[in-house]
Design an enzyme around this catalytic site. Structure first.
Site, short mmCIF file in Angstrom:
data_model
loop_
_atom_site.label_atom_id
_atom_site.label_comp_id
_atom_site.label_asym_id
_atom_site.label_seq_id
_atom_site.Cartn_x
_atom_site.Cartn_y
_atom_site.Cartn_z
N GLY A 133 0.79 -1.12 0.05
CA GLY A 133 0.08 0.07 0.06
C GLY A 133 0.82 1.18 0.00
O GLY A 133 0.80 2.22 -0.89
N HIS A 134 1.85 1.06 0.70
CA HIS A 134 2.68 2.59 1.07
C HIS A 134 3.42 2.48 -0.35
O HIS A 134 3.91 3.49 -0.84
CB HIS A 134 3.97 2.49 2.14
CG HIS A 134 3.11 2.38 3.46
ND1 HIS A 134 3.14 1.23 4.20
CD2 HIS A 134 2.74 3.26 4.17
CE1 HIS A 134 2.60 1.41 5.42
NE2 HIS A 134 2.63 2.74 5.44
#
Lengths: 332, 332
Positions: free
Chosen positions: A41-42
């Protein structure tokens, strides 16, 4: 550039110096603030950031200001070396990792001011920073958007977020910053704060990323056992007189039920109470404890009774001692 | 350069563009925020600013965010043309005058958010901005320093000041900003805010300026009649059996009594209660109504019982419907 070693900056002044030097060369500086323990996600935020900038800064800093004394600051997962490797190998490299030690330590112990911090105002919500008595006393509040949703159960959270993001913006001085729509309320709060405080920074909301089983990616997922995501259970089927297997959704019931609600809404079921009841019931049966489940206006985060305009279904659920966030946008 | 015409900028983006262009050329940008109706005190801030910068920006903007609905926003004196002339002729010229129209108008009317502003939190202090319902909802608070002194009688004042200064800092992006020690608490609050929010800006506190009769210079002094400053009264002296004249101090009793208190403290009278009583009595006899009179630590603004460390005697006094601030630093 692939596999690029990032420059690791820990000092505030060094960070600002680097950024001003980059700007003076006409570079567009992009920024992704994180609390580390990076996951896909990051990394997708980093990829998004690169679409809008020449140089990318990722900050890794677990912000005590957004945790109450009773929250999980001490067990928040850390893996700085792993994070650097992920940024190097998976995200195609970033230019700077800003990894400050303590952004609330101003060097000078100010006895008089600290003595006063014992006499906190009545009804005042206390963060880990106020408790540690470092003399920090300035807070940024986005008064309406910080209410409700996560703000209800985590009273210091958004004032901590708005304040640390202001500090990071002032240190990194980026042109563009990327926030994940996974933390939908946070993203909207930062957008509003940037407008209201006239920051010269463009805010980009990046789409939520999911694991293949549907669970929204989160650093806290590491605390879930495989069985807490979903598990196969065997049972005696009296009709067929055989042992049978069934997939028992647990944490993945969150996304499953949200998708179901979105589909229902798109088919004309727009009464929020009924959509919410269904989701809450499904998650409850899967063993989760719903902290909140609300359908709100996408921009004002106003709670809706009926979906008539672009909405978002936001939810927070406890599985065991892990609190998971998820949301789906619903366009009708 | 004398008599230089300043560039007048009213647009937010133009302001930031000018500042970034100046910075890109290696110039140090100095900034003096004002609410206009400039007097010698402001001009001395401009002079101070020039000592620390290559280019000087003065903002002229009456900030509704620091006025309560019951305060004097509507009668705050304005004289934009006069201000420009003073900056041109008396301060030796400045580079930019930033004169925005409405810093809380974000263009888009957001009905949903505004509808919520009727349901303000309990015990919440309301500023003119919250009342005008422009959708602005982000406020910067310096929680300890904003208490006491002016914060007691003007509950929205410092949140309005900290917020507008943050906005102006983000628009002007200066390297140096100058604040007058006339507004002592304001100066300390801005210093603390800059530290706590990691602004890359150096804050300079400029000395208070007085008129020849001792009255601290203020835009609000224009509302005082000559008689409210001081007047000669004649009386029958029964001892000498003649008519005699006496100077009846009015507003000037503020500085007179503060100087007297400072002298007394330097001579060993360090009990604050006694120093304060003397000042209050003198001003009361001169016809003033003391809003507050406090002797506080110079940095923490903590109220002192005895002067043992660098202190400042801060006072606010009403003469008629004019509220006047003054202070003297006391080093013992």
């Amino acid at each position: 550039m692939e596999n690029k070693e990032p420059l690791i900056i820990t000092d505030k002044d060094d960070m600002r110096r680097w950024s001003r030097s980059a700007r003076a060369q006409g570079k567009i500086v992009g920024f992704v603030p994180t609390m580390g323990y990076l996951h896909e996600g990051h990394l997708s935020l980093v990829q998004e950031c690169k679409q809008h900038s020449d140089l990318t800064v990722v900050s890794i800093y677990v912000n005590p200001g957004q945790f109450s004394p009773n929250e999980d600051l001490s067990t928040y997962p850390l893996d700085f070396i792993g994070d650097i490797n992920k940024l190097k190998n998976k995200a195609g490299g970033v230019d700077v990792v800003f990894h400050p030690k303590d952004l609330y330590d101003y060097g000078k112990y100010d006895g008089v001011v600290n003595a006063r911090s014992n006499g906190l105002e009545e009804g005042k919500v206390v963060s880990c920073v106020e408790n540690s008595g470092q003399g920090h006393e300035t807070w940024v509040r986005v008064q309406k958007l910080e209410k409700g949703l996560c703000g209800s159960s985590r009273p210091v959270f958004f004032k901590g977020v708005a304040t640390i993001v202001t500090k990071l913006f002032n240190l990194v001085e980026p042109d563009v910053a990327v926030f994940g729509k996974k933390d939908y309320q946070q993203w909207r709060i930062i957008e509003r704060m940037v407008r209201d405080l006239d920051f010269g920074i463009k805010i980009i909301g990046a789409e939520l990323l999911r694991d293949p089983d549907g669970l929204a990616k989160s650093s806290r997922n590491v605390h879930l056992s495989p069985e807490q995501r979903k598990k196969l259970i065997s049972y005696w089927d009296s009709a067929s007189q055989t042992w049978s297997m069934e997939l028992n959704l647990q944490a993945t019931s969150i996304s499953e039920s949200l998708f179901h609600a979105r589909t229902a809404a798109q088919k004309g079921q727009v009464v929020c109470r009924e959509l919410k009841d269904l989701v809450i019931k499904t998650i409850h049966e899967a063993g989760g404890k719903v902290d909140y489940a609300e359908i709100v206006d996408q921009e004002s985060l106003e709670v809706l009774d009926e979906i008539k305009s672009p909405a978002v279904f936001c939810i927070a659920v406890w599985f065991g001692n892990v609190r998971l966030l998820d949301n789906v946008e619903i366009a009708v």
